[in-house]
Motif scaffolding. Structure first.
Motif, mmCIF file in Angstrom:
data_model
loop_
_atom_site.group_PDB
_atom_site.id
_atom_site.type_symbol
_atom_site.label_atom_id
_atom_site.label_comp_id
_atom_site.label_asym_id
_atom_site.label_seq_id
_atom_site.Cartn_x
_atom_site.Cartn_y
_atom_site.Cartn_z
ATOM 1 N N THR A 455 0.799 -1.212 0.000
ATOM 2 C CA THR A 455 0.000 0.000 0.000
ATOM 3 C C THR A 455 0.839 1.272 0.000
ATOM 4 O O THR A 455 0.333 2.330 -0.311
ATOM 5 N N ARG A 457 2.454 3.688 -1.448
ATOM 6 C CA ARG A 457 2.718 4.215 -2.771
ATOM 7 C C ARG A 457 3.362 5.578 -2.668
ATOM 8 O O ARG A 457 2.997 6.371 -1.816
ATOM 9 N N ARG A 459 3.936 8.965 -4.614
ATOM 10 C CA ARG A 459 3.457 9.723 -5.779
ATOM 11 C C ARG A 459 4.534 10.588 -6.424
ATOM 12 O O ARG A 459 4.343 11.120 -7.501
ATOM 13 N N THR A 466 4.539 -0.777 -8.869
ATOM 14 C CA THR A 466 3.188 -0.711 -8.300
ATOM 15 C C THR A 466 2.528 -2.092 -8.287
ATOM 16 O O THR A 466 1.450 -2.292 -8.817
#
Ligand code: ADP
Ligand code: MG
Length: 728
Positions: A455, A457, A459, A466
């Protein structure tokens, strides 16, 4: 409000939703305009079908007689669908697509009319290509170009034209387009990845690179767009004071799609569906009037074609809906720009995603192999990968304060980082049975669970893992994905080839078992590619400093970024992988430089027009009104007017100051342009435009935007941000 602006706003308010009647379900419409396998089954003989399939799968040649059959079938189908013309559809180095339509209709010597389209016309066409940029290839070789059928991307009907995807090459064999090098890179990665995949599964005989792009774009009302020369000629607003409300409320992101936009989107999706573009998601983006469209991923060559086709279809459909679609990476200052994330992976013909872990330790080792080799490839060629997404418009994102930074780095998340750390500790040479068990159970074995829960991630990362693919995020919204995809697949191919050699050597010479050899080589790669891994904030100044220490490139502008293309290493890479010759690479660099120069030059010219013909006259008109007011006050009140006229006098002076600076800087910019224009070396010229012309743009804009704040709204000639950006 000026007349032009007033009329444009009036027009935009008159717009109604265009209702498009949806007939049939999406799935029934899918690909009806494509000469796909289903149609081929219907129209082709068995021989012809086998021949096309052979060409698609193994690149085998299609014999001329068969080509005649195929063209006959294609024509029959196309005419039955109402097509009257055919065209070879290709991707010249301009970045867009090109087409030259010919009618099926032809006259025979006896004057009779005939529908003509034979194998010859299918396989090859000779567009008068002398005006396409060739980066000197044609000048050097005095060669003309021709387009040649690419059977791996199916023909389709657009409007009343049968479009045949083709490559564009010079008679001497050099590629003049973006597709031919991409196809060669895809062949290279297929060969290298298949050889490595065979370590894990002997049944693999082909590996396809997959691409899922996410296209961001802006929509603005057509009438308003046409009232602004900058939007029409450069694709962005060169000036414009920020609206009081921008994206700060975050109320646009994933918000309700405005009605007018929704009807545009449904119409667009219907067109795409007919063309076989598997569009899937649509949503509002962060900035007002910004949206995104993403398809289901496909084989990379097809995905590239579909993205280009989509952009073309979007232009046409948006026009029908009285919109202008903007693909520019930074159409508006102060709010987010647009990108086109490229999700990339490798898939085998046995249906396995090589960047997705499986249920057995061996499958997970396969995953690690492709995962780590990709990291290693990006580490070795980070600067070249950065160069593949360089353009004047994308400089507004990379290298400005916008996502992602110009420094290439890879995000893999804390959990996978831990796995790599543990692998790094694996001892050299042969492994003891205990070590193997420990590795397989506790390190490699845990990967699937880790990824399920991946989870965290990031940006800000330009190249992020991913879960089951890598996502390259620096690609510009306008960019032809063929460029980054050519480089990415070439460097991964090169890396996998080297990996195979090293592993085989350990097996043959050192007597290591296959999995031991793989572990050994991967461990070295983990060690030597560490600098490219970064999980922190890609925007921070600290990262910039740290990246410099790690000797990662940080090329913020296009002229700097392009230099690496022709380095000894890059030229050797492309040559050794059979992707591009030295001449082809040099030509592409030349075209990129030229394109950069022309784009900045056009922006410079539009600035001059805006300043002299719009901003200065409007500002003076208002100044005159104020002056009249002050004189009137003086007439009535005599010496006492000074106090009463304090406000207008102050504005008059402020306008005068901005006008003075504005004119001075615009003239200086024109001078700098003149100096750059006489340069003949495109490298120097691009640098001159970058360093001496472009810096004036911000300064000119500063004064224009201040004047916009001062001048009476009635007199301001250009549509404002608040009018452009809030479509209902
Ligand atoms: P997001 O990144 O927005 O969270 P997803 O992870 O669902 O969304 O996927 C984004 C894009 O990644 C989509 O365009 C999808 O087609 C693409 N994608 C998914 N799997 C792959 C793959 N194996 N290869 C290439 N692209 C993929
Ligand atoms: Mg994404």
């Amino acid at each position: 409000m000026s007349n032009l602006r007033f009329q444009a706003i009036l027009d935009s308010q008159k717009r109604e939703r265009i209702h498009i009647e949806e007939k049939g379900r999406r799935s029934e419409l899918f690909g009806v305009n494509v000469f796909n396998e289903q149609r081929m089954l219907q129209y082709l003989t068995k021989d012809a079908l086998e021949s096309v399939k052979g060409a698609i799968i193994s690149g085998s040649k299609i014999d001329r007689k068969i080509a005649d059959q195929i063209s006959e079938a294609m024509k029959g189908w196309a005419i039955s669908m109402g097509a009257t013309h055919y065209t070879h559809w290709f991707q010249p180095l301009t970045g867009a697509t090109a087409e030259k339509h010919d009618a099926f209709f032809d006259l025979m010597p006896d004057g009779k009319a005939l529908e003509k389209f034979g194998g010859g016309q299918l396989v090859q066409q000779e567009p008068d290509a002398s005006s396409f940029p060739s980066g000197g290839i044609r000048n050097t070789f005095e060669a003309r170009g021709y387009t040649a059928w690419d059977p791996t991307s199916p023909a389709f009907i657009y409007g009343t034209t049968l479009c045949i995807p083709t490559i564009f090459v010079a008679y001497t064999g050099e590629a003049l387009d973006n597709k031919a090098p991409l196809l060669r890179a895809l062949a290279a990665v297929d060969e290298a990845a298949t050889a490595v995949a065979k370590y894990f599964d002997k049944n693999v005989s082909k590996v396809n690179a997959t691409l899922g792009w996410e296209q961001e774009y802006f929509l603005i009302d057509k009438a308003l767009a046409y009232s602004r020369p900058d939007i029409i000629l450069t694709g962005r607003t060169l000036i414009g004071n920020a609206a009081a409300k921008g994206q700060q409320l975050d109320d646009h992101y994933f918000g309700v799609i405005p009605g007018r936009v929704l009807s545009f989107m449904s119409d667009l999706e219907k067109e795409c569906t007919r063309l076989g573009i598997p569009v899937k998601t649509r949503h509002n983006e962060v900035a007002p009037n910004q949206f995104e469209l993403a398809p289901v991923f496909e084989e990379a060559n097809l995905a590239v074609d579909h993205n280009l086709l989509l952009m073309d279809v979007m232009e046409k459909v948006s026009d029908r809906h009285h919109f202008k679609v903007l693909f520019h990476e930074k159409p508006f200052a102060g709010i987010n720009g647009s990108g086109k994330h490229n999700n990339w992976s490798l898939a085998t013909d046995t249906g396995v995603n090589l960047l997705s872990p499986g249920s057995t330790p061996m499958k997970n080792l396969q995953f690690l192999t492709f995962f780590i080799n990709t990291i290693k490839a990006v580490d070795t060629y980070e600067e070249l990968l950065r160069s593949s997404i360089a353009s004047a418009s994308n400089d507004h994102r990379l290298g400005a304060n916008e996502a992602p930074p110009a420094i290439m780095s890879i995000f893999i998340g804390t959990q996978l980082s831990r796995v790599l750390d543990e692998l790094e500790g694996v001892s050299q040479g042969k492994l003891s049975p205990e070590e193997k068990t420990e590795l397989k159970l506790n390190v490699v074995g845990k990967i699937p669970e880790i990824l399920l829960d991946n989870t965290d991630r990031n940006r800000t990362s330009p190249f992020a893992f991913t879960g089951n693919k890598f996502e390259m995020r620096g690609v510009g919204s306008k960019t032809n994905c063929a460029k980054p995809m050519t480089v990415l697949n070439t460097i991964v191919a090169k890396q996998l080839r080297a990996f195979k050699k090293e592993v085989d050597l350990l097996i043959d010479k050192k007597g290591l078992k296959k999995d031991e050899a793989v572990f050994n080589v991967l461990r070295e790669y983990i060690k030597t590619s560490k600098r490219i891994r970064f999980d922190g904030d890609g925007y921070s100044g600290d990262w910039e400093k740290e990246a410099k220490k790690r000797k990662l490139s940080n090329n913020k502008t296009t002229p700097e970024a392009l230099q690496i293309m022709t380095s000894k290493e890059s030229l050797a890479l492309f040559k050794s992988m059979n992707v591009m010759s030295e001449v082809e690479v040099a030509a592409r660099k030349e075209v990129e430089l030229e394109t950069y120069i022309l784009n900045i030059q056009i922006e410079g010219r539009v600035f001059t027009e805006l300043v002299y013909n719009f901003i200065i006259p409007a500002s003076i008109a208002y100044q005159n009104e104020l002056t009249k007011n002050v004189m009137g006050l003086k007439d009535i009140y005599g010496a006492a007017h000074k106090k009463l006229a304090d406000g207008p006098l102050n504005i008059i002076e402020k306008i005068a100051e901005h006008l003075f600076e504005l004119k001075k800087k615009t003239d200086a910019m024109v001078d700098a342009r003149k100096k750059a224009n006489v340069m003949t070396d495109s490298n120097k010229k691009a640098v001159a435009y970058n360093e001496h012309v472009r810096p004036y743009f911000e300064e000119i804009r500063f004064h224009c935007d201040h004047l916009e704040r001062l001048v009476d709204d009635r007199l301001w000639p250009l549509a404002k941000y608040r009018e452009l950006l809030f479509i209902k």
